[in-house]
Scaffold this motif. Structure first.
Motif, PDB file in Angstrom:
ATOM      1  N   SER A  28     -10.540  48.681 -20.156  1.00  0.00           N
ATOM      2  CA  SER A  28      -9.894  47.796 -19.378  1.00  0.00           C
ATOM      3  C   SER A  28     -10.209  46.356 -20.144  1.00  0.00           C
ATOM      4  CB  SER A  28     -10.358  47.959 -17.976  1.00  0.00           C
ATOM      5  OG  SER A  28      -9.536  46.468 -17.316  1.00  0.00           O
ATOM      6  N   ALA A  29     -11.147  46.048 -20.619  1.00  0.00           N
ATOM      7  CA  ALA A  29     -11.743  44.914 -21.163  1.00  0.00           C
ATOM      8  C   ALA A  29     -10.981  44.575 -22.617  1.00  0.00           C
ATOM      9  CB  ALA A  29     -13.089  44.760 -21.408  1.00  0.00           C
ATOM     10  N   GLU A  30     -10.681  45.680 -23.188  1.00  0.00           N
ATOM     11  CA  GLU A  30     -10.247  45.843 -24.584  1.00  0.00           C
ATOM     12  C   GLU A  30      -8.512  45.512 -24.276  1.00  0.00           C
ATOM     13  OE1 GLU A  30     -10.773  45.906 -27.483  1.00  0.00           O
ATOM     14  OE2 GLU A  30     -12.880  45.946 -27.233  1.00  0.00           O
ATOM     15  N   ARG A  31      -7.932  45.843 -23.433  1.00  0.00           N
ATOM     16  CA  ARG A  31      -6.637  45.857 -22.837  1.00  0.00           C
ATOM     17  C   ARG A  31      -6.546  44.198 -22.481  1.00  0.00           C
ATOM     18  NH1 ARG A  31      -7.031  51.091 -20.740  1.00  0.00           N
ATOM     19  NH2 ARG A  31      -7.569  50.366 -18.687  1.00  0.00           N
ATOM     20  N   LEU A  32      -7.510  43.653 -21.971  1.00  0.00           N
ATOM     21  CA  LEU A  32      -7.663  42.187 -21.515  1.00  0.00           C
ATOM     22  C   LEU A  32      -7.647  41.417 -22.610  1.00  0.00           C
ATOM     23  CD1 LEU A  32      -7.596  39.984 -19.489  1.00  0.00           C
ATOM     24  CD2 LEU A  32     -10.154  40.227 -19.336  1.00  0.00           C
ATOM     25  N   ILE A  33      -8.489  41.826 -23.804  1.00  0.00           N
ATOM     26  CA  ILE A  33      -8.750  40.974 -24.893  1.00  0.00           C
ATOM     27  C   ILE A  33      -7.329  41.056 -25.604  1.00  0.00           C
ATOM     28  CG2 ILE A  33      -9.837  41.340 -27.394  1.00  0.00           C
ATOM     29  CD1 ILE A  33     -12.466  42.270 -26.042  1.00  0.00           C
ATOM     30  N   GLY A  34      -6.609  42.132 -25.794  1.00  0.00           N
ATOM     31  CA  GLY A  34      -5.384  42.259 -26.550  1.00  0.00           C
ATOM     32  C   GLY A  34      -4.409  41.407 -26.021  1.00  0.00           C
ATOM     33  N   TRP A  35      -4.511  41.362 -24.490  1.00  0.00           N
ATOM     34  CA  TRP A  35      -3.328  40.323 -23.818  1.00  0.00           C
ATOM     35  C   TRP A  35      -3.621  38.998 -24.195  1.00  0.00           C
ATOM     36  CZ3 TRP A  35       1.043  41.315 -22.439  1.00  0.00           C
ATOM     37  CH2 TRP A  35       1.567  42.829 -21.964  1.00  0.00           C
ATOM     38  N   ILE A  36      -4.813  38.701 -24.403  1.00  0.00           N
ATOM     39  CA  ILE A  36      -5.202  37.268 -24.459  1.00  0.00           C
ATOM     40  C   ILE A  36      -5.058  36.792 -25.822  1.00  0.00           C
ATOM     41  CG2 ILE A  36      -7.581  35.518 -24.769  1.00  0.00           C
ATOM     42  CD1 ILE A  36      -8.513  37.003 -22.473  1.00  0.00           C
ATOM     43  N   GLN A  37      -5.318  37.870 -26.788  1.00  0.00           N
ATOM     44  CA  GLN A  37      -5.116  37.492 -28.443  1.00  0.00           C
ATOM     45  C   GLN A  37      -3.362  37.386 -28.633  1.00  0.00           C
ATOM     46  OE1 GLN A  37      -6.956  40.765 -29.859  1.00  0.00           O
ATOM     47  NE2 GLN A  37      -8.700  39.363 -30.994  1.00  0.00           N
ATOM     48  N   LEU A  38      -2.891  38.323 -27.763  1.00  0.00           N
ATOM     49  CA  LEU A  38      -1.321  38.251 -27.828  1.00  0.00           C
ATOM     50  C   LEU A  38      -0.651  37.048 -27.399  1.00  0.00           C
ATOM     51  CD1 LEU A  38       1.155  39.987 -28.848  1.00  0.00           C
ATOM     52  CD2 LEU A  38       1.595  40.822 -26.563  1.00  0.00           C
ATOM     53  N   ALA A  39      -1.297  36.326 -26.135  1.00  0.00           N
ATOM     54  CA  ALA A  39      -1.078  35.169 -25.590  1.00  0.00           C
ATOM     55  C   ALA A  39      -1.216  33.957 -26.647  1.00  0.00           C
ATOM     56  CB  ALA A  39      -1.465  34.772 -24.221  1.00  0.00           C
ATOM     57  N   LEU A  40      -2.466  34.123 -27.271  1.00  0.00           N
ATOM     58  CA  LEU A  40      -2.890  32.957 -28.240  1.00  0.00           C
ATOM     59  C   LEU A  40      -1.975  32.892 -29.348  1.00  0.00           C
ATOM     60  CD1 LEU A  40      -6.629  33.481 -28.184  1.00  0.00           C
ATOM     61  CD2 LEU A  40      -5.298  31.507 -27.364  1.00  0.00           C
ATOM     62  N   VAL A  41      -1.496  34.095 -29.828  1.00  0.00           N
ATOM     63  CA  VAL A  41      -0.603  33.996 -30.981  1.00  0.00           C
ATOM     64  C   VAL A  41       0.850  33.471 -30.854  1.00  0.00           C
ATOM     65  CG1 VAL A  41       0.191  36.344 -30.872  1.00  0.00           C
ATOM     66  CG2 VAL A  41      -0.159  35.196 -33.443  1.00  0.00           C
ATOM     67  N   VAL A  42       1.302  34.149 -29.549  1.00  0.00           N
ATOM     68  CA  VAL A  42       2.369  33.212 -29.188  1.00  0.00           C
ATOM     69  C   VAL A  42       2.451  31.714 -28.801  1.00  0.00           C
ATOM     70  CG1 VAL A  42       4.135  33.207 -27.215  1.00  0.00           C
ATOM     71  CG2 VAL A  42       3.300  35.383 -28.116  1.00  0.00           C
ATOM     72  N   PHE A  43       1.136  31.228 -28.407  1.00  0.00           N
ATOM     73  CA  PHE A  43       1.061  29.946 -28.243  1.00  0.00           C
ATOM     74  C   PHE A  43       0.984  29.261 -29.363  1.00  0.00           C
ATOM     75  CE2 PHE A  43      -1.869  26.504 -28.061  1.00  0.00           C
ATOM     76  CZ  PHE A  43      -1.382  25.677 -27.112  1.00  0.00           C
ATOM     77  N   PHE A  44       0.232  29.690 -30.485  1.00  0.00           N
ATOM     78  CA  PHE A  44       0.235  29.098 -31.598  1.00  0.00           C
ATOM     79  C   PHE A  44       1.463  29.056 -32.521  1.00  0.00           C
ATOM     80  CE2 PHE A  44      -4.589  29.600 -31.074  1.00  0.00           C
ATOM     81  CZ  PHE A  44      -4.968  28.569 -31.109  1.00  0.00           C
ATOM     82  N   ALA A  45       2.299  30.030 -32.264  1.00  0.00           N
ATOM     83  CA  ALA A  45       3.557  30.170 -32.830  1.00  0.00           C
ATOM     84  C   ALA A  45       4.537  29.191 -32.469  1.00  0.00           C
ATOM     85  CB  ALA A  45       4.047  31.495 -32.711  1.00  0.00           C
ATOM     86  N   ALA A  46       4.365  29.007 -30.927  1.00  0.00           N
ATOM     87  CA  ALA A  46       5.302  27.977 -30.398  1.00  0.00           C
ATOM     88  C   ALA A  46       4.821  26.750 -30.759  1.00  0.00           C
ATOM     89  CB  ALA A  46       5.289  28.197 -28.902  1.00  0.00           C
TER      90      ALA A  46
END
Length: 443
Positions: A28-46
Protein backbone atom coordinates in the motif's frame (compact mmCIF):
# COMPACT_ATOMS: atom_id res chain seq x y z
CA UNK A 1 12.78 -12.62 -5.94
CA UNK A 2 9.89 -11.88 -3.58
CA UNK A 3 9.17 -8.55 -2.02
CA UNK A 4 11.20 -7.68 1.03
CA UNK A 5 10.62 -9.60 4.24
CA UNK A 6 10.55 -7.64 7.48
CA UNK A 7 13.94 -7.76 9.15
CA UNK A 8 13.90 -10.54 11.70
CA UNK A 9 15.68 -8.40 14.22
CA UNK A 10 12.99 -5.73 14.17
CA UNK A 11 11.11 -7.30 17.03
CA UNK A 12 12.42 -10.80 17.46
CA UNK A 13 10.78 -13.54 15.44
CA UNK A 14 8.02 -12.18 13.23
CA UNK A 15 5.15 -14.67 12.75
CA UNK A 16 4.22 -15.38 9.13
CA UNK A 17 0.81 -13.69 9.35
CA UNK A 18 2.35 -10.57 10.92
CA UNK A 19 4.95 -10.51 8.15
CA UNK A 20 2.16 -10.90 5.58
CA UNK A 21 0.27 -7.95 7.09
CA UNK A 22 3.43 -5.82 7.04
CA UNK A 23 4.01 -6.76 3.39
CA UNK A 24 0.44 -5.72 2.61
CA UNK A 25 1.05 -2.35 4.26
CA UNK A 26 4.32 -1.98 2.37
CA UNK A 27 2.51 -2.70 -0.90
CA UNK A 28 0.00 0.00 0.00
CA UNK A 29 2.89 2.36 0.78
CA UNK A 30 4.42 1.66 -2.64
CA UNK A 31 1.16 2.65 -4.29
CA UNK A 32 1.09 5.83 -2.21
CA UNK A 33 4.69 6.58 -3.23
CA UNK A 34 3.72 6.05 -6.87
CA UNK A 35 0.79 8.46 -6.61
CA UNK A 36 2.94 11.12 -4.92
CA UNK A 37 5.65 10.78 -7.57
CA UNK A 38 3.03 11.00 -10.32
CA UNK A 39 1.55 14.12 -8.70
CA UNK A 40 5.02 15.67 -8.42
CA UNK A 41 5.92 15.08 -12.06
CA UNK A 42 2.57 16.51 -13.17
CA UNK A 43 3.10 19.51 -10.90
CA UNK A 44 6.61 20.18 -12.20
CA UNK A 45 5.48 19.70 -15.79
CA UNK A 46 2.72 22.27 -15.26
CA UNK A 47 5.15 24.60 -13.50
CA UNK A 48 7.68 24.23 -16.32
CA UNK A 49 5.08 24.95 -18.99
CA UNK A 50 3.75 28.05 -17.22
CA UNK A 51 6.96 29.57 -15.81
CA UNK A 52 9.08 32.00 -17.88
CA UNK A 53 12.12 30.38 -19.52
CA UNK A 54 15.51 31.01 -17.94
CA UNK A 55 17.68 33.20 -20.09
CA UNK A 56 21.02 32.10 -21.52
CA UNK A 57 20.08 28.60 -22.63
CA UNK A 58 21.02 28.09 -26.27
CA UNK A 59 21.65 24.34 -26.24
CA UNK A 60 19.26 21.41 -26.30
CA UNK A 61 16.68 21.49 -23.48
CA UNK A 62 16.51 18.06 -21.81
CA UNK A 63 13.84 18.99 -19.24
CA UNK A 64 10.73 18.07 -21.29
CA UNK A 65 12.35 14.78 -22.30
CA UNK A 66 13.27 13.94 -18.69
CA UNK A 67 9.82 14.84 -17.39
CA UNK A 68 8.12 12.79 -20.10
CA UNK A 69 10.31 9.73 -19.48
CA UNK A 70 9.84 9.98 -15.75
CA UNK A 71 6.07 10.34 -16.16
CA UNK A 72 5.87 7.17 -18.26
CA UNK A 73 8.07 5.19 -15.89
CA UNK A 74 6.15 6.36 -12.79
CA UNK A 75 2.78 5.64 -14.40
CA UNK A 76 3.83 2.13 -15.44
CA UNK A 77 5.19 1.38 -11.98
CA UNK A 78 1.98 2.64 -10.35
CA UNK A 79 -0.18 0.46 -12.60
CA UNK A 80 2.05 -2.55 -11.92
CA UNK A 81 1.83 -1.99 -8.15
CA UNK A 82 -1.95 -2.58 -8.33
CA UNK A 83 -1.47 -5.83 -10.24
CA UNK A 84 1.34 -7.53 -8.34
CA UNK A 85 3.44 -7.19 -5.22
CA UNK A 86 6.47 -5.34 -6.54
CA UNK A 87 9.62 -7.45 -6.01
CA UNK A 88 12.68 -6.02 -4.28
CA UNK A 89 14.80 -5.95 -7.44
CA UNK A 90 12.17 -3.84 -9.18
CA UNK A 91 12.02 -1.39 -6.29
CA UNK A 92 15.81 -1.06 -6.33
CA UNK A 93 15.70 -0.56 -10.10
CA UNK A 94 13.08 2.14 -9.55
CA UNK A 95 15.41 3.92 -7.13
CA UNK A 96 18.24 3.78 -9.66
CA UNK A 97 15.97 5.16 -12.40
CA UNK A 98 14.74 7.97 -10.12
CA UNK A 99 18.28 9.07 -9.26
CA UNK A 100 19.62 8.51 -12.78
CA UNK A 101 16.97 10.75 -14.31
CA UNK A 102 17.65 13.46 -11.73
CA UNK A 103 21.41 13.28 -12.24
CA UNK A 104 20.96 13.19 -16.00
CA UNK A 105 18.81 16.31 -15.82
CA UNK A 106 21.45 18.08 -13.69
CA UNK A 107 24.20 16.96 -16.08
CA UNK A 108 22.29 18.41 -19.04
CA UNK A 109 22.43 21.94 -17.67
CA UNK A 110 26.00 22.61 -18.77
CA UNK A 111 25.11 21.41 -22.27
CA UNK A 112 21.93 23.46 -22.42
CA UNK A 113 23.69 26.63 -21.23
CA UNK A 114 27.01 25.92 -23.02
CA UNK A 115 29.03 26.11 -19.82
CA UNK A 116 31.78 23.96 -18.30
CA UNK A 117 30.64 20.96 -16.28
CA UNK A 118 31.32 22.80 -13.02
CA UNK A 119 28.32 24.98 -13.90
CA UNK A 120 25.77 22.30 -12.98
CA UNK A 121 27.26 21.85 -9.49
CA UNK A 122 25.60 25.12 -8.48
CA UNK A 123 22.15 24.04 -9.71
CA UNK A 124 19.62 23.74 -6.84
CA UNK A 125 18.03 20.77 -8.61
CA UNK A 126 20.12 18.41 -6.45
CA UNK A 127 17.76 19.24 -3.59
CA UNK A 128 15.10 17.05 -5.25
CA UNK A 129 17.21 14.09 -4.20
CA UNK A 130 15.91 14.61 -0.65
CA UNK A 131 12.35 14.19 -1.94
CA UNK A 132 13.28 10.75 -3.30
CA UNK A 133 14.93 9.82 0.00
CA UNK A 134 11.94 11.06 2.04
CA UNK A 135 9.44 9.22 -0.20
CA UNK A 136 11.14 5.94 0.62
CA UNK A 137 10.46 6.62 4.31
CA UNK A 138 6.74 6.02 3.65
CA UNK A 139 7.51 2.34 3.34
CA UNK A 140 8.88 2.12 6.91
CA UNK A 141 11.83 0.07 5.66
CA UNK A 142 15.22 1.71 6.32
CA UNK A 143 16.92 -0.44 3.68
CA UNK A 144 15.24 1.44 0.83
CA UNK A 145 16.10 4.81 2.37
CA UNK A 146 19.73 3.68 2.63
CA UNK A 147 19.62 2.42 -0.96
CA UNK A 148 18.24 5.75 -2.21
CA UNK A 149 20.82 7.71 -0.24
CA UNK A 150 23.63 5.45 -1.45
CA UNK A 151 22.60 5.66 -5.10
CA UNK A 152 22.09 9.41 -4.76
CA UNK A 153 25.51 9.87 -3.17
CA UNK A 154 27.17 7.83 -5.90
CA UNK A 155 25.32 9.79 -8.57
CA UNK A 156 26.35 13.10 -7.09
CA UNK A 157 29.94 11.86 -6.64
CA UNK A 158 30.00 10.93 -10.33
CA UNK A 159 28.77 14.40 -11.28
CA UNK A 160 31.37 16.07 -9.04
CA UNK A 161 34.11 13.81 -10.37
CA UNK A 162 33.20 14.57 -13.98
CA UNK A 163 33.33 18.29 -13.22
CA UNK A 164 36.46 18.29 -11.05
CA UNK A 165 38.84 16.27 -13.24
CA UNK A 166 38.97 18.69 -16.20
CA UNK A 167 38.80 21.64 -13.80
CA UNK A 168 42.09 20.56 -12.20
CA UNK A 169 43.95 21.00 -15.46
CA UNK A 170 42.13 24.23 -16.30
CA UNK A 171 42.81 25.77 -12.87
CA UNK A 172 39.10 26.16 -12.04
CA UNK A 173 39.44 24.67 -8.54
CA UNK A 174 39.52 27.42 -5.94
CA UNK A 175 39.57 28.04 -2.21
CA UNK A 176 38.00 31.47 -2.57
CA UNK A 177 34.32 31.35 -1.60
CA UNK A 178 33.46 34.57 -3.44
CA UNK A 179 35.10 33.30 -6.61
CA UNK A 180 33.23 30.02 -6.20
CA UNK A 181 29.87 31.80 -6.00
CA UNK A 182 30.50 34.30 -8.82
CA UNK A 183 32.18 32.06 -11.39
CA UNK A 184 32.39 28.49 -12.68
CA UNK A 185 35.19 27.72 -10.24
CA UNK A 186 34.84 24.65 -8.02
CA UNK A 187 35.14 24.73 -4.24
CA UNK A 188 35.81 21.15 -3.22
CA UNK A 189 34.76 21.81 0.37
CA UNK A 190 31.33 23.01 -0.79
CA UNK A 191 30.75 19.83 -2.78
CA UNK A 192 31.96 17.79 0.17
CA UNK A 193 29.41 19.60 2.35
CA UNK A 194 26.62 18.57 -0.02
CA UNK A 195 27.76 14.94 0.10
CA UNK A 196 27.91 15.01 3.91
CA UNK A 197 24.37 16.42 4.10
CA UNK A 198 23.04 13.72 1.73
CA UNK A 199 24.73 10.93 3.70
CA UNK A 200 23.81 12.45 7.06
CA UNK A 201 20.12 12.88 6.23
CA UNK A 202 20.02 9.35 4.83
CA UNK A 203 21.58 7.81 7.95
CA UNK A 204 19.44 9.79 10.39
CA UNK A 205 16.25 8.96 8.48
CA UNK A 206 17.24 5.29 8.25
CA UNK A 207 17.89 5.19 12.01
CA UNK A 208 14.53 6.83 12.67
CA UNK A 209 12.82 4.30 10.42
CA UNK A 210 14.61 1.41 12.11
CA UNK A 211 13.13 2.52 15.41
CA UNK A 212 9.80 3.26 13.78
CA UNK A 213 9.69 -0.18 12.16
CA UNK A 214 10.07 -1.78 15.57
CA UNK A 215 6.99 0.16 16.65
CA UNK A 216 5.19 -0.88 13.44
CA UNK A 217 5.93 -4.58 13.95
CA UNK A 218 4.82 -4.35 17.59
CA UNK A 219 1.63 -2.53 16.56
CA UNK A 220 0.81 -5.14 13.89
CA UNK A 221 1.46 -7.91 16.44
CA UNK A 222 -0.91 -6.25 18.90
CA UNK A 223 -3.51 -5.69 16.21
CA UNK A 224 -3.34 -9.37 15.25
CA UNK A 225 -3.56 -10.35 18.92
CA UNK A 226 -6.58 -8.09 19.42
CA UNK A 227 -8.22 -9.63 16.35
CA UNK A 228 -7.58 -13.11 17.75
CA UNK A 229 -8.92 -12.00 21.12
CA UNK A 230 -12.29 -11.35 19.51
CA UNK A 231 -12.40 -14.99 18.43
CA UNK A 232 -11.80 -16.21 21.98
CA UNK A 233 -14.09 -13.65 23.62
CA UNK A 234 -17.15 -11.73 22.57
CA UNK A 235 -16.32 -8.48 20.73
CA UNK A 236 -17.47 -6.43 23.74
CA UNK A 237 -15.21 -8.34 26.14
CA UNK A 238 -12.28 -8.15 23.73
CA UNK A 239 -12.80 -4.39 23.36
CA UNK A 240 -12.97 -3.93 27.11
CA UNK A 241 -9.60 -5.68 27.37
CA UNK A 242 -7.81 -3.90 24.52
CA UNK A 243 -9.30 -0.47 25.25
CA UNK A 244 -8.95 -0.58 29.03
CA UNK A 245 -7.32 2.53 30.51
CA UNK A 246 -5.63 0.42 33.18
CA UNK A 247 -4.52 -3.18 33.52
CA UNK A 248 -7.30 -5.65 34.30
CA UNK A 249 -6.95 -7.49 37.61
CA UNK A 250 -8.81 -10.40 39.16
CA UNK A 251 -11.49 -9.76 41.73
CA UNK A 252 -13.43 -6.99 39.99
CA UNK A 253 -17.07 -7.55 39.16
CA UNK A 254 -20.63 -6.29 39.33
CA UNK A 255 -24.09 -7.80 39.73
CA UNK A 256 -26.34 -7.85 36.64
CA UNK A 257 -29.63 -9.41 35.63
CA UNK A 258 -28.53 -12.12 33.22
CA UNK A 259 -30.02 -15.11 31.42
CA UNK A 260 -27.83 -18.19 31.07
CA UNK A 261 -28.24 -20.75 28.28
CA UNK A 262 -26.62 -24.16 28.68
CA UNK A 263 -26.38 -26.59 25.73
CA UNK A 264 -25.04 -30.14 25.83
CA UNK A 265 -24.84 -33.17 23.49
CA UNK A 266 -26.35 -36.42 24.74
CA UNK A 267 -24.01 -39.43 24.85
CA UNK A 268 -21.11 -37.46 23.46
CA UNK A 269 -18.44 -39.03 25.68
CA UNK A 270 -19.51 -42.55 24.73
CA UNK A 271 -19.62 -41.79 21.02
CA UNK A 272 -16.36 -39.82 21.02
CA UNK A 273 -14.48 -42.71 22.59
CA UNK A 274 -15.22 -44.85 19.52
CA UNK A 275 -14.32 -42.22 16.89
CA UNK A 276 -11.00 -40.86 15.57
CA UNK A 277 -9.90 -37.61 17.24
CA UNK A 278 -10.12 -35.65 13.98
CA UNK A 279 -13.75 -36.75 13.54
CA UNK A 280 -14.61 -35.72 17.09
CA UNK A 281 -13.07 -32.28 16.65
CA UNK A 282 -14.72 -31.77 13.25
CA UNK A 283 -18.14 -32.68 14.69
CA UNK A 284 -17.64 -30.34 17.64
CA UNK A 285 -16.57 -27.48 15.37
CA UNK A 286 -19.64 -27.93 13.13
CA UNK A 287 -22.04 -28.17 16.08
CA UNK A 288 -20.52 -25.24 17.98
CA UNK A 289 -20.53 -23.05 14.87
CA UNK A 290 -24.27 -23.48 14.29
CA UNK A 291 -25.19 -23.14 17.96
CA UNK A 292 -23.04 -20.00 18.26
CA UNK A 293 -24.88 -18.43 15.33
CA UNK A 294 -28.23 -19.02 17.00
CA UNK A 295 -26.95 -17.47 20.22
CA UNK A 296 -25.45 -14.43 18.47
CA UNK A 297 -28.55 -13.93 16.34
CA UNK A 298 -30.63 -13.55 19.49
CA UNK A 299 -28.25 -11.17 21.23
CA UNK A 300 -26.29 -13.63 23.34
CA UNK A 301 -22.57 -14.23 23.75
CA UNK A 302 -20.78 -17.55 24.17
CA UNK A 303 -19.06 -17.49 27.56
CA UNK A 304 -17.34 -20.87 27.32
CA UNK A 305 -17.12 -24.01 25.21
CA UNK A 306 -17.19 -26.82 27.76
CA UNK A 307 -16.12 -29.75 25.61
CA UNK A 308 -19.41 -30.72 23.98
CA UNK A 309 -21.24 -28.14 26.10
CA UNK A 310 -21.85 -24.46 25.41
CA UNK A 311 -22.38 -21.87 28.12
CA UNK A 312 -23.87 -18.64 26.76
CA UNK A 313 -25.02 -15.48 28.49
CA UNK A 314 -27.56 -12.81 27.61
CA UNK A 315 -27.15 -9.41 29.26
CA UNK A 316 -23.81 -10.21 30.91
CA UNK A 317 -21.38 -8.33 28.72
CA UNK A 318 -23.83 -5.59 27.77
CA UNK A 319 -26.83 -5.05 30.07
CA UNK A 320 -30.12 -6.01 28.41
CA UNK A 321 -33.75 -5.43 29.34
CA UNK A 322 -34.82 -8.53 27.34
CA UNK A 323 -32.15 -11.03 28.40
CA UNK A 324 -34.53 -13.82 29.47
CA UNK A 325 -36.75 -13.43 26.40
CA UNK A 326 -33.75 -13.43 24.07
CA UNK A 327 -32.30 -16.55 25.69
CA UNK A 328 -35.59 -18.46 25.37
CA UNK A 329 -35.97 -17.36 21.74
CA UNK A 330 -32.57 -18.87 21.12
CA UNK A 331 -33.66 -21.99 22.99
CA UNK A 332 -36.71 -22.32 20.74
CA UNK A 333 -34.48 -22.27 17.65
CA UNK A 334 -32.11 -24.96 18.88
CA UNK A 335 -34.21 -28.11 18.17
CA UNK A 336 -34.45 -27.16 14.49
CA UNK A 337 -30.74 -26.39 14.52
CA UNK A 338 -29.96 -29.83 15.99
CA UNK A 339 -32.10 -31.53 13.34
CA UNK A 340 -30.52 -29.50 10.55
CA UNK A 341 -27.05 -30.54 11.66
CA UNK A 342 -27.72 -34.26 11.11
CA UNK A 343 -26.69 -34.47 7.40
CA UNK A 344 -23.49 -32.48 7.92
CA UNK A 345 -22.47 -34.48 10.99
CA UNK A 346 -23.21 -37.76 9.18
CA UNK A 347 -20.81 -36.71 6.40
CA UNK A 348 -18.18 -36.01 9.05
CA UNK A 349 -18.57 -39.51 10.50
CA UNK A 350 -21.05 -39.04 13.38
CA UNK A 351 -22.92 -42.38 13.45
CA UNK A 352 -26.35 -41.20 14.64
CA UNK A 353 -28.68 -38.19 14.74
CA UNK A 354 -27.54 -35.40 17.01
CA UNK A 355 -29.28 -35.60 20.37
CA UNK A 356 -28.75 -32.50 22.47
CA UNK A 357 -30.46 -30.60 25.24
CA UNK A 358 -30.60 -27.01 26.38
CA UNK A 359 -31.87 -25.04 29.36
CA UNK A 360 -32.29 -21.39 30.30
CA UNK A 361 -32.22 -19.79 33.74
CA UNK A 362 -32.31 -16.09 34.59
CA UNK A 363 -31.49 -14.06 37.65
CA UNK A 364 -28.87 -11.83 39.24
CA UNK A 365 -25.29 -13.03 38.71
CA UNK A 366 -21.85 -11.60 39.35
CA UNK A 367 -20.10 -10.59 36.12
CA UNK A 368 -16.38 -9.97 36.25
CA UNK A 369 -12.79 -11.10 35.99
CA UNK A 370 -11.37 -14.04 37.95
CA UNK A 371 -8.01 -15.79 37.93
CA UNK A 372 -4.43 -15.09 38.90
CA UNK A 373 -1.89 -12.45 37.98
CA UNK A 374 -0.80 -14.41 34.89
CA UNK A 375 -4.13 -15.95 33.86
CA UNK A 376 -7.43 -14.08 33.84
CA UNK A 377 -10.88 -15.12 32.71
CA UNK A 378 -14.09 -13.20 32.16
CA UNK A 379 -16.95 -15.19 33.66
CA UNK A 380 -20.37 -15.18 35.31
CA UNK A 381 -21.00 -16.60 38.78
CA UNK A 382 -24.33 -17.11 40.49
CA UNK A 383 -27.42 -19.19 41.07
CA UNK A 384 -28.66 -18.76 37.49
CA UNK A 385 -25.54 -20.48 36.15
CA UNK A 386 -26.02 -23.43 38.49
CA UNK A 387 -29.76 -23.66 37.72
CA UNK A 388 -29.14 -23.65 33.96
CA UNK A 389 -26.70 -26.55 34.31
CA UNK A 390 -29.09 -28.58 36.50
CA UNK A 391 -32.10 -27.84 34.30
CA UNK A 392 -30.20 -28.91 31.21
CA UNK A 393 -29.34 -32.20 32.89
CA UNK A 394 -33.02 -32.58 33.87
CA UNK A 395 -33.91 -32.85 30.16
CA UNK A 396 -32.95 -36.52 30.39
CA UNK A 397 -35.39 -37.29 33.19
CA UNK A 398 -38.14 -35.13 31.71
CA UNK A 399 -37.53 -36.48 28.16
CA UNK A 400 -37.39 -32.96 26.78
CA UNK A 401 -35.01 -30.95 24.61
CA UNK A 402 -35.26 -27.41 26.00
CA UNK A 403 -36.28 -26.58 29.58
CA UNK A 404 -36.59 -23.55 31.78
CA UNK A 405 -38.16 -22.83 35.15
CA UNK A 406 -41.39 -20.92 35.78
CA UNK A 407 -39.57 -17.91 37.25
CA UNK A 408 -37.37 -17.47 34.15
CA UNK A 409 -40.35 -18.03 31.84
CA UNK A 410 -42.41 -15.39 33.64
CA UNK A 411 -39.57 -12.88 33.25
CA UNK A 412 -39.29 -13.68 29.56
CA UNK A 413 -43.03 -13.25 28.98
CA UNK A 414 -42.88 -9.90 30.78
CA UNK A 415 -40.08 -8.96 28.39
CA UNK A 416 -42.17 -9.77 25.32
CA UNK A 417 -41.76 -13.51 24.74
CA UNK A 418 -44.73 -15.29 23.15
CA UNK A 419 -46.10 -17.62 25.85
CA UNK A 420 -47.81 -19.99 23.40
CA UNK A 421 -46.62 -23.51 22.57
CA UNK A 422 -45.15 -24.48 25.92
CA UNK A 423 -45.96 -27.11 28.51
CA UNK A 424 -46.04 -26.36 32.23
CA UNK A 425 -44.92 -29.09 34.63
CA UNK A 426 -45.45 -28.03 38.26
CA UNK A 427 -43.56 -29.30 41.31
CA UNK A 428 -40.88 -31.35 39.51
CA UNK A 429 -37.84 -32.70 41.29
CA UNK A 430 -34.58 -31.52 39.72
CA UNK A 431 -31.39 -33.22 40.83
CA UNK A 432 -29.02 -30.76 42.45
CA UNK A 433 -31.68 -28.13 43.19
CA UNK A 434 -33.39 -27.79 46.55
CA UNK A 435 -37.14 -28.45 46.67
CA UNK A 436 -39.59 -29.03 43.83
CA UNK A 437 -39.46 -26.73 40.81
CA UNK A 438 -42.14 -25.59 38.40
CA UNK A 439 -40.73 -26.36 34.97
CA UNK A 440 -41.69 -25.05 31.54
CA UNK A 441 -41.00 -27.26 28.51
CA UNK A 442 -39.97 -25.11 25.55
CA UNK A 443 -39.35 -28.12 23.27
Amino acid sequence: MAASQPPAGAAGHVPARVAAEIRAREASAERLIGWIQLALVVFFAALYSLAPRAEGGSGFNFVPLALGAYFLFTLSRLVLSYRIELPTWYLLLSIVVDVALLCGLIFSFHIQYAQPASFYLKAPTVMYLFIFIALRALRFDPRFVLATGLVGSLGWAALVGYAVLPALSEMRVTRNYVEYLTSNAILVGAELDKAIVIVGVTLLLALTLHRGRQVLVAAVREEAAASDLKRFFSPEVASSITDADEMLVAGRGEVREVAVLMVDIRGFTRMAAALPPETVMAVLACYQEDVSRVIARNGGRVDKFLGDGVLATFGAVTPSETAAADALRAGRELPATFAGLAPALARLGWPEDLRAGAAVAAGPVTVGVVGSVDRLEFTVIGDAVNRAAKLEDANKAERTTVLTDAETFARAVAQGLDAAGVEHRPACTVAGLAGPRDLVVIA
